[in-house]
Design a protein around this motif. Structure first.
Motif, PDB file in Angstrom:
ATOM      1  N   ASP A 334      40.163  41.402 102.761  1.00  0.00           N
ATOM      2  CA  ASP A 334      41.320  43.044 103.243  1.00  0.00           C
ATOM      3  C   ASP A 334      40.764  43.829 101.834  1.00  0.00           C
ATOM      4  N   SER A 335      41.873  43.371 101.459  1.00  0.00           N
ATOM      5  CA  SER A 335      41.962  44.393 100.394  1.00  0.00           C
ATOM      6  C   SER A 335      40.846  45.280  99.370  1.00  0.00           C
ATOM      7  N   TYR A 336      39.993  44.512  99.308  1.00  0.00           N
ATOM      8  CA  TYR A 336      39.069  44.718  98.666  1.00  0.00           C
ATOM      9  C   TYR A 336      37.869  45.565  99.560  1.00  0.00           C
ATOM     10  N   ARG A 337      38.313  45.886 100.266  1.00  0.00           N
ATOM     11  CA  ARG A 337      36.907  46.502 101.752  1.00  0.00           C
ATOM     12  C   ARG A 337      38.021  47.839 101.874  1.00  0.00           C
ATOM     13  N   ARG A 338      39.511  47.760 101.971  1.00  0.00           N
ATOM     14  CA  ARG A 338      39.640  49.077 102.211  1.00  0.00           C
ATOM     15  C   ARG A 338      39.914  49.589 100.248  1.00  0.00           C
ATOM     16  N   GLY A 340      38.658  48.138  96.430  1.00  0.00           N
ATOM     17  CA  GLY A 340      38.238  48.406  95.820  1.00  0.00           C
ATOM     18  C   GLY A 340      38.328  47.070  94.862  1.00  0.00           C
ATOM     19  N   GLN A 341      40.082  47.045  95.522  1.00  0.00           N
ATOM     20  CA  GLN A 341      40.257  45.552  94.747  1.00  0.00           C
ATOM     21  C   GLN A 341      40.387  44.565  95.462  1.00  0.00           C
ATOM     22  N   ALA A 342      40.574  43.308  95.749  1.00  0.00           N
ATOM     23  CA  ALA A 342      41.315  41.873  95.541  1.00  0.00           C
ATOM     24  C   ALA A 342      42.000  41.656  95.252  1.00  0.00           C
ATOM     25  N   LYS A 343      43.802  42.803  96.234  1.00  0.00           N
ATOM     26  CA  LYS A 343      45.217  42.261  96.136  1.00  0.00           C
ATOM     27  C   LYS A 343      45.664  41.399  97.269  1.00  0.00           C
ATOM     28  N   ALA A 344      46.239  40.769  96.958  1.00  0.00           N
ATOM     29  CA  ALA A 344      47.688  40.433  97.980  1.00  0.00           C
ATOM     30  C   ALA A 344      48.646  40.638  98.276  1.00  0.00           C
ATOM     31  N   PRO A 345      49.367  40.505  99.158  1.00  0.00           N
ATOM     32  CA  PRO A 345      51.003  40.433  98.666  1.00  0.00           C
ATOM     33  C   PRO A 345      52.175  40.218  97.343  1.00  0.00           C
ATOM     34  N   LEU A 346      53.280  40.061  97.472  1.00  0.00           N
ATOM     35  CA  LEU A 346      53.821  39.850  96.407  1.00  0.00           C
ATOM     36  C   LEU A 346      53.756  38.648  96.797  1.00  0.00           C
ATOM     37  N   GLY A 347      55.015  38.273  97.365  1.00  0.00           N
ATOM     38  CA  GLY A 347      55.359  36.638  98.715  1.00  0.00           C
ATOM     39  C   GLY A 347      54.665  36.198  98.488  1.00  0.00           C
ATOM     40  N   LEU A 348      52.877  36.679  98.455  1.00  0.00           N
ATOM     41  CA  LEU A 348      51.676  35.863  99.394  1.00  0.00           C
ATOM     42  C   LEU A 348      51.019  35.732  97.878  1.00  0.00           C
ATOM     43  N   THR A 349      51.487  36.150  96.961  1.00  0.00           N
ATOM     44  CA  THR A 349      50.482  35.895  95.302  1.00  0.00           C
ATOM     45  C   THR A 349      51.700  34.700  94.697  1.00  0.00           C
ATOM     46  N   SER A 406      10.960  33.789 103.799  1.00  0.00           N
ATOM     47  CA  SER A 406      10.686  32.984 102.499  1.00  0.00           C
ATOM     48  C   SER A 406      12.534  32.325 101.720  1.00  0.00           C
ATOM     49  N   ALA A 407      13.336  32.519 103.201  1.00  0.00           N
ATOM     50  CA  ALA A 407      14.759  31.591 102.603  1.00  0.00           C
ATOM     51  C   ALA A 407      15.751  32.759 102.742  1.00  0.00           C
ATOM     52  N   ALA A 408      15.392  34.046 101.989  1.00  0.00           N
ATOM     53  CA  ALA A 408      16.601  34.558 101.101  1.00  0.00           C
ATOM     54  C   ALA A 408      16.268  35.855 101.755  1.00  0.00           C
ATOM     55  N   SER A 409      17.236  36.583 103.312  1.00  0.00           N
ATOM     56  CA  SER A 409      17.094  37.810 103.375  1.00  0.00           C
ATOM     57  C   SER A 409      18.952  38.863 103.381  1.00  0.00           C
ATOM     58  N   PHE A 410      19.466  37.804 103.556  1.00  0.00           N
ATOM     59  CA  PHE A 410      20.536  38.301 103.296  1.00  0.00           C
ATOM     60  C   PHE A 410      21.856  37.720 102.390  1.00  0.00           C
ATOM     61  N   VAL A 411      22.793  37.873 102.172  1.00  0.00           N
ATOM     62  CA  VAL A 411      23.510  37.214 100.581  1.00  0.00           C
ATOM     63  C   VAL A 411      24.730  38.236 101.157  1.00  0.00           C
ATOM     64  N   ASN A 412      25.549  37.051 100.877  1.00  0.00           N
ATOM     65  CA  ASN A 412      27.100  38.374  99.950  1.00  0.00           C
ATOM     66  C   ASN A 412      27.222  39.125  98.870  1.00  0.00           C
ATOM     67  N   PRO A 413      27.303  39.904  98.458  1.00  0.00           N
ATOM     68  CA  PRO A 413      27.914  40.601  97.692  1.00  0.00           C
ATOM     69  C   PRO A 413      28.784  40.964  96.447  1.00  0.00           C
ATOM     70  N   GLY A 414      28.672  39.351  95.671  1.00  0.00           N
ATOM     71  CA  GLY A 414      29.402  38.694  94.930  1.00  0.00           C
ATOM     72  C   GLY A 414      31.111  39.430  95.296  1.00  0.00           C
ATOM     73  N   GLU A 415      32.138  39.848  94.511  1.00  0.00           N
ATOM     74  CA  GLU A 415      33.656  40.676  94.832  1.00  0.00           C
ATOM     75  C   GLU A 415      33.366  41.124  96.365  1.00  0.00           C
ATOM     76  N   ALA A 416      33.252  41.318  96.880  1.00  0.00           N
ATOM     77  CA  ALA A 416      32.517  42.454  97.704  1.00  0.00           C
ATOM     78  C   ALA A 416      32.290  41.309  99.128  1.00  0.00           C
ATOM     79  N   TYR A 417      32.094  39.972  99.006  1.00  0.00           N
ATOM     80  CA  TYR A 417      31.699  39.200  99.573  1.00  0.00           C
ATOM     81  C   TYR A 417      33.040  38.870 101.229  1.00  0.00           C
ATOM     82  N   ARG A 418      32.770  38.567 102.459  1.00  0.00           N
ATOM     83  CA  ARG A 418      33.206  38.877 103.795  1.00  0.00           C
ATOM     84  C   ARG A 418      32.812  37.438 104.114  1.00  0.00           C
ATOM     85  N   THR A 419      33.786  36.277 104.301  1.00  0.00           N
ATOM     86  CA  THR A 419      33.849  34.909 105.130  1.00  0.00           C
ATOM     87  C   THR A 419      33.334  35.651 106.548  1.00  0.00           C
ATOM     88  N   GLY A 420      32.604  34.606 107.146  1.00  0.00           N
ATOM     89  CA  GLY A 420      32.094  34.775 108.245  1.00  0.00           C
ATOM     90  C   GLY A 420      31.159  35.726 108.292  1.00  0.00           C
TER      91      GLY A 420
END
Length: 629
Positions: A334-338, A340-349, A406-420
């Motif tokens: 969610d942080s990366y989406r908003r 561009g950096q993958a961060k989590a709250p300090l307590g969770l980290t 031919s198998a690959a039409s879509f793929v999640n883009p590296g660090e910007a991947y979104r589960t689901g």
């Protein structure tokens, strides 16, 4: 972006051309690793390597050997073998001869193998071993076009009484003949490769249909050349990568990975033995690998079972760590989406750091310790399982495609991947959602059509190139695709409510660590029900803890204790569903679903009609005397 576009548009006509370019560019670099069992039959396998030039020497010999046998451009050479390095070398040999590979799963029975060989008019069959040769022998009278069988395992290449003269040859003999042919015609293979046109047939893959005969999907050389360039253009694979390849190469998902590797020039370790995956991973230490969701589900269930076997305290730690992983993954994504950096709250980290030391680091070590990403495809991965692995530092990038694309039409883009989600379209692939929610695709990866089936082709391929996938999906504003179900799998209850069974099945797999397969039912019925198969290894561990150890699977699933245990997970599932989606009744199957009984495809997709036919008596039992619910 213009460089990427140029690269995709200005591609060579074939992967055969790409292969020759790769060999010329990095002849001495390592191309393939493959296992050789210890001579004594005891102890670990020895892994050997082929450089690109060594691989090319064998590929040219195979190609020349096929030319010497009389194989002409676009004629079919069938390949019936498990995943091994020879599969790749033979496939490249077929393509470098200008011919086309017909892929056959080694599990395919003699009748269906004969249908594929006859329908494709394959002139040569490359068979792995005595078992594959026997299928061709059994149906030889039905195969007038099949002039030769080349057997990979030399010991099995013995002619039998009744075989035509020269009908059976070993792969070693074919290569020997090819080398002799090249001495007289040194440019023969290069000339064949130079003559290949983009629209020439390269591969014929028969889809393992859930009903009726399989259809041959015609994939020209340009499909694979495009795939190689488009996959490399995503930046997901690099020259210094080590890929672990175990997927069936007869399936389009396994096959496309060989094209991407040739373009990137990295190492691929090849071994299709599924029972060796756990042993191989720490040895190979891959930086990326592809798998189907069933493998990740089995790993997840195995880790959970091991923790449970360690006692209540250990299991409680695992459950806590699994919860932290999911929470951390969701926060980071969610942080990366908003920002561009993958961060989590300090307590969770802070919690994540503790959980990493206790649980996640061991999990990453089991995957070899260097895994940058895992690609998942074929069917949907339950998001909760995806989030668990994501939070544990094993990044599963879901992708999407079909044999027809031919198998690959879509793929999640590296660090910007979104589960689901299955990510964004590959460069050059267009997508739109039809009015009824069906995903339509267009681009250089789409098939030419179904072999000798123009009417079936016209049903799915529009004159302007749009292909009807048969999948229902949603596209986000920024281009991420979410597949919600197969169009034909959606059903309506007698109360008029639409149900997406795979969504419910995915939720259950994330909740219940004992499940192997689940089939949700309810078409034209007044409530939903389910057939559930449990994972035998996990169940045996549970049985040991509950005084039922030593009993066979079929006996365990018939006990009230096991039924009550599963009922608890079904109740938890129902808490998160709409009333009309809830599972009112279920039955435990006396064995797991498998490929051998035809209930799963070789890529482990569920064949719902087969399962429903096989267990019709259990389904009727669940709806006997049913009233509106």
């Amino acid at each position: 972006m213009s460089d990427t576009k140029t690269q995709i548009e200005n591609r060579p006509p074939s992967v055969a051309s790409l292969f020759l370019e790769r060999v010329a560019k990095t002849p001495d670099a390592e191309a393939y690793r493959y296992p050789v069992p210890a001579a004594s039959g005891q102890g670990p396998d020895e892994w050997r390597s082929l450089s690109w030039s060594q691989a090319a020497e064998r590929v040219y010999a195979i190609a020349a050997g096929l030319i010497e046998l009389g194989v002409r451009p676009e004629e079919r050479v069938a390949l019936a073998s498990a995943t091994r390095v020879e599969w790749i070398l033979c496939d490249l040999g077929v393509m470098c001869a200008g011919a086309a590979t017909t892929t056959v799963y080694p599990q395919t029975n003699a009748e269906e193998s004969a249908y594929i060989l006859a329908d494709s008019e394959s002139r040569v069959l490359i068979a792995e071993d005595a078992a594959q040769l026997a299928k061709a022998r059994e149906r030889r009278a039905d195969l007038p076009d099949l002039h030769h069988v080349v057997v990979i395992d030399a010991a099995a290449a013995e002619p039998a009484e009744g075989d035509p003269e020269g009908w059976v040859v070993s792969l070693a003999d074919l290569e020997e003949r090819g080398r002799a042919y090249l001495e007289k015609h040194p440019e023969a293979v290069r000339e064949r490769v130079a003559a290949i046109t983009a629209d020439q047939l390269a591969t014929l893959i028969y889809t393992s249909g859930t009903t009726g005969r399989p259809k041959g999907v015609r994939l020209p050389h340009d499909n694979w050349s495009y795939m190689a360039k488009a996959i490399a253009a995503t930046g997901l694979i690099r020259e210094d990568d080590v890929q672990y390849l175990w997927l069936p190469l007869a399936h389009v998902f396994g096959k496309v990975l060989t094209s991407g590797q040739i373009e990137a020039g990295h190492v691929t370790a090849v071994d299709g033995r599924i029972d060796k995956i756990i042993e191989n991973l720490p040895v190979v230490q891959p930086t990326y690998m592809a798998a189907v969701p069933r493998i990740f589900e089995k790993v997840y269930n195995g880790v959970a079972a091991k923790a449970r076997a360690g006692g209540p305290a250990k299991y409680k730690i695992f459950q806590w760590a699994a919860g932290v992983a999911r929470e951390y993954a969701k926060a980071s994504q969610d942080s990366y989406r908003r920002t561009g950096q993958a961060k989590a709250p300090l307590g969770l980290t802070a919690k994540h750091k503790v959980a990493d030391a206790l649980v996640y680091s061991k999990l990453r070590a089991a995957f070899g310790g260097r895994l940058r990403a895992a690609i998942s495809g074929s069917v949907a991965l339950a998001p909760e399982i995806g989030y668990f692995f994501s939070g544990a530092g094993i990044h599963i990038l879901e992708g999407y495609g079909l044999t027809e694309s031919s198998a690959a039409s879509f793929v999640n883009p590296g660090e910007a991947y979104r589960t689901g989600t299955v990510g964004k379209p590959l460069p050059g692939c267009e997508v739109r959602i039809a009015d009824d929610g069906e995903v339509l695709l267009r681009g250089p990866g789409i098939m030419e059509g179904y072999h000798k089936l123009p009417d079936k082709t016209a049903e799915v391929l529009e004159p302007d190139g749009w292909f009807h996938t048969g999948d229902i999906g949603e596209l986000s504003a920024d281009g991420y695709l979410k597949i919600t179900d197969r169009k034909k799998d959606l059903f309506k209850t007698s109360g008029g409510k639409y149900i997406a069974p795979s969504e419910i099945e995915g939720h259950f797999k994330a909740l219940c660590p004992f499940v192997s397969n689940i089939v949700v039912l309810g078409a034209d019925r007044n409530y939903c029900s389910a057939l559930i198969a449990l994972d035998e290894a996990s169940l045996q561990g549970w049985a040991q803890e509950h005084g039922l150890g030593g009993r066979p699977y079929a006996e365990l699933v018939a006990t009230q204790q096991v039924k009550d245990m599963v009922q608890g997970y079904v109740d938890r599932l129902n808490e998160g569903l709409q009333r009309w989606q809830t599972i009112k009744k279920f039955r435990l199957l006396p064995r797991d679903l498998d490929v051998e009984h035809g209930e799963l495809t070789p890529s482990l997709k569920l064949k719902r009609p087969v399962v429903e036919r096989e267990y019709q008596h259990l389904i009727e039992e669940m709806y006997e005397g049913a009233r509106e619910a």
